[in-house]
Design a protein around this motif. Sequence first.
Motif, PDB file in Angstrom:
ATOM      1  N   ARG A  59      13.987 -15.379 -59.716  1.00 40.26           N
ATOM      2  CA  ARG A  59      12.895 -16.312 -59.977  1.00 40.26           C
ATOM      3  C   ARG A  59      11.646 -15.928 -59.182  1.00 40.26           C
ATOM      4  N   TYR A  62       9.961 -13.057 -61.049  1.00 36.75           N
ATOM      5  CA  TYR A  62       9.216 -13.519 -62.211  1.00 36.75           C
ATOM      6  C   TYR A  62       7.967 -14.288 -61.804  1.00 36.75           C
ATOM      7  N   ASN A  63       8.048 -15.075 -60.741  1.00 41.93           N
ATOM      8  CA  ASN A  63       6.892 -15.864 -60.304  1.00 41.93           C
ATOM      9  C   ASN A  63       5.748 -14.978 -59.821  1.00 41.93           C
ATOM     10  N   LYS A  69       1.786 -18.538 -67.449  1.00 39.12           N
ATOM     11  CA  LYS A  69       3.041 -19.264 -67.271  1.00 39.12           C
ATOM     12  C   LYS A  69       3.886 -19.278 -68.550  1.00 39.12           C
ATOM     13  N   LYS A  70       3.264 -19.414 -69.705  1.00 38.38           N
ATOM     14  CA  LYS A  70       4.051 -19.496 -70.938  1.00 38.38           C
ATOM     15  C   LYS A  70       4.762 -18.172 -71.235  1.00 38.38           C
ATOM     16  N   ARG A  72       5.616 -15.940 -68.859  1.00 36.04           N
ATOM     17  CA  ARG A  72       6.641 -15.810 -67.812  1.00 36.04           C
ATOM     18  C   ARG A  72       7.880 -16.608 -68.193  1.00 36.04           C
ATOM     19  N   LYS A  73       7.654 -17.805 -68.741  1.00 33.93           N
ATOM     20  CA  LYS A  73       8.757 -18.657 -69.163  1.00 33.93           C
ATOM     21  C   LYS A  73       9.535 -18.008 -70.313  1.00 33.93           C
ATOM     22  N   ARG A  77      13.396 -16.832 -70.403  1.00 29.28           N
ATOM     23  CA  ARG A  77      14.279 -17.354 -71.440  1.00 29.28           C
ATOM     24  C   ARG A  77      14.909 -16.217 -72.237  1.00 29.28           C
TER      25      ARG A  77
END
Length: 122
Positions: A59, A62-63, A69-70, A72-73, A77
């Motif tokens: 995490r 990825y951060n 943000k979309k 990265r999400k 996923r």
Amino acid sequence: LGFGPADEQAMLAATSAALRSLLPRAPAASQAAAGNGVAAALSLQVRWKNQINSVSLLRQYYNRMPIRKKWRKAIMRGTMVMCEKTGQVRMPPLAISGYDEKKNPYRGRFEQLRSTRVWFKD
């Protein structure tokens, strides 16, 4: 039943020593500073082993990505992947029924695809 105040104090001291032995030990630096009242209290403090405030290494990776943000999400996923060549966020390689990658690859937009079966390529 005949216990005096001295007996109660001795029993309390023995109980607290037994309980203190069950607590995790503090590092040597805080034991050296145990003469200070605050440091002594902190050295006896129990650290709970929950994960409420922890962030996994994946995490954290990825951060730190320099993307919105979309995206990265979506990468987390698994619906999008990061291109290693260009550094852009792309759709993962898909296998589409009725199309072969070498003979007749699908060249249109994904929204206009009419195939009934689409899956991620391994």
